[in-house]
Design a protein around this motif. Structure first.
Motif, mmCIF file in Angstrom:
data_model
loop_
_atom_site.group_PDB
_atom_site.id
_atom_site.type_symbol
_atom_site.label_atom_id
_atom_site.label_comp_id
_atom_site.label_asym_id
_atom_site.label_seq_id
_atom_site.Cartn_x
_atom_site.Cartn_y
_atom_site.Cartn_z
ATOM 1 N N UNK A 143 0.846 -1.177 0.000
ATOM 2 C CA UNK A 143 0.000 0.000 0.000
ATOM 3 C C UNK A 143 0.886 1.233 0.000
ATOM 4 N N UNK A 144 0.435 2.276 -0.703
ATOM 5 C CA UNK A 144 1.226 3.503 -0.802
ATOM 6 C C UNK A 144 1.093 4.377 0.440
ATOM 7 N N UNK A 145 0.147 4.098 1.311
ATOM 8 C CA UNK A 145 -0.086 4.951 2.469
ATOM 9 C C UNK A 145 0.903 4.647 3.587
ATOM 10 N N UNK A 146 1.743 5.609 3.970
ATOM 11 C CA UNK A 146 2.674 5.387 5.082
ATOM 12 C C UNK A 146 1.961 5.055 6.392
ATOM 13 N N UNK A 147 0.702 5.506 6.541
ATOM 14 C CA UNK A 147 -0.039 5.240 7.770
ATOM 15 C C UNK A 147 -0.346 3.761 7.946
ATOM 16 N N UNK A 148 -0.339 3.006 6.854
ATOM 17 C CA UNK A 148 -0.646 1.576 6.931
ATOM 18 C C UNK A 148 0.605 0.705 6.895
ATOM 19 N N UNK A 149 1.668 1.200 6.280
ATOM 20 C CA UNK A 149 2.894 0.408 6.136
ATOM 21 C C UNK A 149 3.482 0.059 7.498
ATOM 22 N N UNK A 150 3.962 -1.170 7.606
ATOM 23 C CA UNK A 150 4.539 -1.630 8.860
ATOM 24 C C UNK A 150 3.527 -2.188 9.832
ATOM 25 N N UNK A 151 2.256 -2.144 9.456
ATOM 26 C CA UNK A 151 1.213 -2.710 10.306
ATOM 27 C C UNK A 151 0.687 -4.009 9.702
#
Length: 412
Positions: A346-354
């Protein structure tokens, strides 16, 4: 993230009794409740995800409501993550500026304005505007991008407060928010208060007819409290003095409608008469239209499980693209886990790493997904599948690219 929910015993628009179940997707976590890795072992709150139909106004709606403030006060969805959505917003802005003659003395309000993706077009055109965005983290991004934004939930009282400070709006945009509001009467009263006697309210919403025709059950999640036909929307708008005068069919989100209304009598366009007639012919006022959807959903899920089982048996490594809420509904309804799909990009940093809620599939950057030795990539947000497929091919992916709704299909 909220862990509170309550059953709904009557229609949230008209108070009518519920009829048959439209679609039952079991018990699921909230679709945008992405899980930090250090909480992977903690239990996730899960709630019934079931739609019913009002016998009176025919609104399709959830019969369990999860607390809206818990969902939207800190939100993980950023509209600017999709290039095609930014293009759509720019076209809308140009059309409304021309149609309504908006200029430096006008005032535009967008409700649920997210990160300012739409209002930036009005800022650039020199048209005074204001975003109303309840998610504080998202509203702050909009303000940093130069879009004036206030943080509150819209209702009649908050709308009247805004009007007292700023005056009525010439245009009130409520795009893809009507589904997200549990207290829809108070919200619609707020829209009417903002527009006043002459302003125009523009509502964009996925169209129930297209949802049924495309078996788009994955657009059902706890953040979407209701699923709108023109028939049901006209009922709630009329309750608050808003008369629909035009509609436009849109390709967005699998097939949407833009509904324009005003307290002023602006007549009825041919397009409005046509869509009213189409919904009547399809039987939206009766029961037949809503029957059989749940069985078609079961068929779609069964076909996907068969494909997934065969792919895993053949030793294929499967990734996914798009950590969207619709994907989470789909994956959880299908019983998919991280053992089935190795990662989702996903391109959204808010979701990356989760981790995705329920399935606990890790969310990675698009570059990280492309670096993995994958045989197949499943695009979860099928509404932007062509855009994503082009990005994957440009990034060097040579395996199969597929979508699963309304049925398994290789698209590139």
């Amino acid at each position: 993230m909220s862990s509170s929910a309550k059953p709904v015993m009557a229609c949230r628009v008209c108070g009518g009794a519920f009829g048959a179940v439209f679609c039952d997707l079991g018990v699921q976590p909230v679709a945008n409740s992405y899980v930090p890795p250090d909480r992977a072992e903690a239990p996730e709150p899960r709630f019934p995800l079931r739609c019913v139909v009002c016998k009176e106004c025919r609104l399709v709606q959830l019969d369990t409501v999860v607390d809206a403030e818990g969902i939207f006060s800190d939100y993980a969805y950023f509209s600017s993550a999709s290039a095609s959505w930014l293009d759509h917003a720019a076209r809308f802005s140009r059309e409304m500026i021309g149609r309504l003659g908006l200029g430096p003395s006008s005032f535009v309000v967008e409700v649920a304005s997210n990160d300012g993706y739409l209002l930036r077009n009005f800022v650039a055109a020199g048209i005074p505007c204001l975003g109303v965005e309840p998610a504080a983290n998202v509203a702050e991004v909009a303000r940093r991008n130069g879009v004036p934004t206030e943080t509150f939930f819209l209702g009649e009282a908050t709308a009247k407060n805004l009007v007292a400070r700023r005056g009525h709006a010439d245009l009130v945009a409520a795009n893809n928010v009507f589904a997200h509001v549990p207290g829809i009467n108070d919200f619609t009263a707020g829209l009417a208060a903002l527009a006043g006697p002459r302003g125009v309210v523009s509502i964009e919403q996925p169209h129930l007819v297209r949802m049924v025709d495309g078996v788009q059950f994955d657009t059902i999640y706890h953040e979407h409290y209701a699923y709108w036909s023109l028939l049901a929307m006209e009922v709630v708008l009329a309750r608050h003095g808003l008369r629909v005068f035009d509609v436009e069919r849109l390709p967005t989100h699998g097939g949407s409608v833009r509904v324009l209304s005003s307290a002023a009598d602006r007549g009825a366009s041919p397009a409005l008469a046509e869509l009213r007639a189409e919904e009547a012919a399809r039987g939206l006022a009766g029961d037949a239209f809503y029957e059989g959807f749940d069985a078609r959903v079961r068929d779609t899920l069964s076909g996907f499980r068969d494909w997934l089982g065969a792919a895993r048996k053949a030793g294929r490594r499967i990734g996914a693209y798009g950590a969207a809420a619709k994907g989470n509904t789909f994956l959880n309804a299908a019983g998919v886990t991280a053992a089935d799909i190795v990662a989702v990009a996903d391109r959204s940093p808010a979701k990356q790493g989760r981790l995705l809620p329920g399935s606990h599939i890790p969310v990675v950057t698009p570059d990280a997904l492309l670096a993995m030795p994958l045989d197949d990539v499943l695009i979860l947000p099928w509404n932007i599948a062509d855009e994503v497929a082009a990005q994957l091919r440009a990034g060097g992916f040579r395996g199969r690219i597929l979508i699963a709704v309304p049925a398994m299909k290789e698209i590139a």
